[in-house]
Motif scaffolding. Structure first.
Motif, PDB file in Angstrom:
ATOM      1  N   TYR A  28      35.606  36.793  39.983  1.00 45.38           N
ATOM      2  CA  TYR A  28      34.675  36.511  38.887  1.00 45.38           C
ATOM      3  C   TYR A  28      33.810  35.290  39.200  1.00 45.38           C
ATOM      4  O   TYR A  28      32.593  35.314  38.995  1.00 45.38           O
ATOM      5  N   ARG A  29      34.439  34.234  39.691  1.00 46.24           N
ATOM      6  CA  ARG A  29      33.665  33.017  39.993  1.00 46.24           C
ATOM      7  C   ARG A  29      32.652  33.287  41.107  1.00 46.24           C
ATOM      8  O   ARG A  29      31.515  32.819  41.063  1.00 46.24           O
TER       9      ARG A  29
ATOM     10  N   SER B   7      26.760  37.990  29.500  1.00 51.16           N
ATOM     11  CA  SER B   7      28.076  37.369  29.384  1.00 51.16           C
ATOM     12  C   SER B   7      28.954  38.233  28.480  1.00 51.16           C
ATOM     13  O   SER B   7      28.712  39.437  28.326  1.00 51.16           O
ATOM     14  N   SER B   8      29.967  37.642  27.897  1.00 51.89           N
ATOM     15  CA  SER B   8      30.937  38.401  27.106  1.00 51.89           C
ATOM     16  C   SER B   8      31.419  37.578  25.915  1.00 51.89           C
ATOM     17  O   SER B   8      31.513  36.348  25.975  1.00 51.89           O
TER      18      SER B   8
ATOM     19  N   ASN C 258      38.521  35.321  32.506  1.00 52.80           N
ATOM     20  CA  ASN C 258      37.188  35.924  32.485  1.00 52.80           C
ATOM     21  C   ASN C 258      36.250  35.141  31.569  1.00 52.80           C
ATOM     22  O   ASN C 258      35.117  34.800  31.943  1.00 52.80           O
TER      23      ASN C 258
ATOM     24  N   LEU D  84      32.962  32.891  32.772  1.00 50.01           N
ATOM     25  CA  LEU D  84      31.646  33.201  32.204  1.00 50.01           C
ATOM     26  C   LEU D  84      31.049  31.984  31.511  1.00 50.01           C
ATOM     27  O   LEU D  84      29.850  31.731  31.610  1.00 50.01           O
TER      28      LEU D  84
ATOM     29  N   ALA E   8      40.239  35.871  39.040  1.00 43.77           N
ATOM     30  CA  ALA E   8      39.439  34.686  38.739  1.00 43.77           C
ATOM     31  C   ALA E   8      38.507  34.324  39.887  1.00 43.77           C
ATOM     32  O   ALA E   8      37.337  33.974  39.665  1.00 43.77           O
TER      33      ALA E   8
ATOM     34  N   ARG F 154      39.599  42.395  38.819  1.00 46.34           N
ATOM     35  CA  ARG F 154      39.869  41.505  37.693  1.00 46.34           C
ATOM     36  C   ARG F 154      40.684  40.315  38.209  1.00 46.34           C
ATOM     37  O   ARG F 154      41.904  40.250  38.081  1.00 46.34           O
TER      38      ARG F 154
ATOM     39  N   SER G   6      28.858  43.634  38.337  1.00 47.19           N
ATOM     40  CA  SER G   6      30.203  44.109  37.991  1.00 47.19           C
ATOM     41  C   SER G   6      31.182  43.564  39.019  1.00 47.19           C
ATOM     42  O   SER G   6      31.071  43.903  40.205  1.00 47.19           O
ATOM     43  N   PRO G   7      32.140  42.727  38.606  1.00 44.42           N
ATOM     44  CA  PRO G   7      33.123  42.224  39.571  1.00 44.42           C
ATOM     45  C   PRO G   7      33.937  43.364  40.163  1.00 44.42           C
ATOM     46  O   PRO G   7      34.259  44.335  39.478  1.00 44.42           O
TER      47      PRO G   7
END
Length: 284
Positions: free
Chosen positions: A80-81, A107-108, A132, A136, A77, A75, A71-72
């Motif tokens: 997330y990376r 993933s999403s 996001n 991903l 970039a 929110r 879980s990042p």
């Protein structure tokens, strides 16, 4: 033969999947920045930050199944990376992969973007609108390039116990949705998502990608109206579609064809059961 399973990140979804492995008699490890202190489930907790390789503990040898479901923390970039792209690479670089049979990357469906209400399958070219989905997709490609037996499970919106924020927004009148054109929504119950993770990580033969959603895409205004009726709230207002999500009907045909049966193929009975459980808990 029992499995030796490692979860990278193990919050609500991961722990629901982990309990399914424990029930099978498998050995389960989970790596988190802040493991729970009082968990008696049988999970072997490991502490470390996958974005900082110097903090990673010695990972168990002989891992046979790996699930990446972090879980990042924000929110953003870069966050997330760090978690999905760099973090997974750090783990794989540190892990003894000689007995690793499968990796599932959670993933999403955000990788698909806008499709104006049309059906989307795993063969639909991704076109993410937000960072996001872009990150991903980058992480999925990086994992595929490792040459391991792996798959990406692209989940739709999760709902389930403890996830009643939408209901609260509907009660307060804060939730709204467009009617012309309709914006299509896709959901999956968190228990079905956990079952899908376990199913795919143990499946003998897999495809590179699976969409994880229920059988019943719904126009967002229809879903909101039915939820409002369940809780006795006024009909939701007309409002713009959510930003950077895209309207699409997701197909789970590949996942169902692989042998998975969903407990909640339609989110409306799923939400009704959640509300009944929540009401019972309050009365108790």
């Amino acid at each position: 033969m029992s499995e030796r399973v490692l979860f990278i990140g193990c919050g609500d979804l991961g722990q629901r999947a982990a309990r399914r492995f424990l029930a099978r008699g498998d050995e389960v490890y989970a790596l988190r920045r802040h493991p729970p202190a009082d968990d008696a489930s049988g999970i072997h907790w490991l502490q470390g930050d996958i974005t900082r390789p110097d903090t990673l503990p010695a990972l168990p040898a002989g891992i046979t199944r790996l699930i990446h479901v972090p879980s990042p923390g924000a929110r953003d970039a870069a966050v997330y990376r760090g978690v999905f792209v760099d973090g997974l690479q750090h783990v794989l670089d540190s892990l003894d992969t000689t007995q690793l049979k499968r990796v599932v990357f959670v993933s999403s469906s955000a990788v698909y973007g806008e499709h104006h209400g049309e059906w989307v399958t795993e063969d639909t070219p991704p076109a993410p609108q937000g960072f996001n989905g872009q990150v991903l997709l980058e992480a999925e490609a990086a994992l595929a390039a490792r040459g391991l037996s792996s798959t990406a499970l692209r989940l739709a919106g999760l709902y389930g116990p403890g996830r009643l924020q939408l209901i609260e927004r509907i009660k307060s009148g804060a939730a709204g949705a467009p009617t012309h054109p309709e914006h299509w929504a896709n959901r999956i119950h968190i228990d079905d998502a956990a079952s899908a993770i376990v199913h795919l990580v143990l499946l003998p033969d897999i495809a590179p990608v699976y969409i994880g959603c229920d059988d019943t895409p719904l126009p967002l205004h229809v879903l909101y109206a039915e939820l409002a009726a369940m809780v006795g709230a006024p009909a939701p207002r007309v409002a713009p579609a959510p930003a950077n999500v895209g309207s699409k009907k997701l197909s789970n045909a590949r996942l169902r064809a692989s042998g998975l049966t969903l407990q909640w193929p339609d989110s409306r009975p799923g939400y009704a059961a959640l509300l009944a459980d929540a009401s019972g808990a309050v009365q108790a």
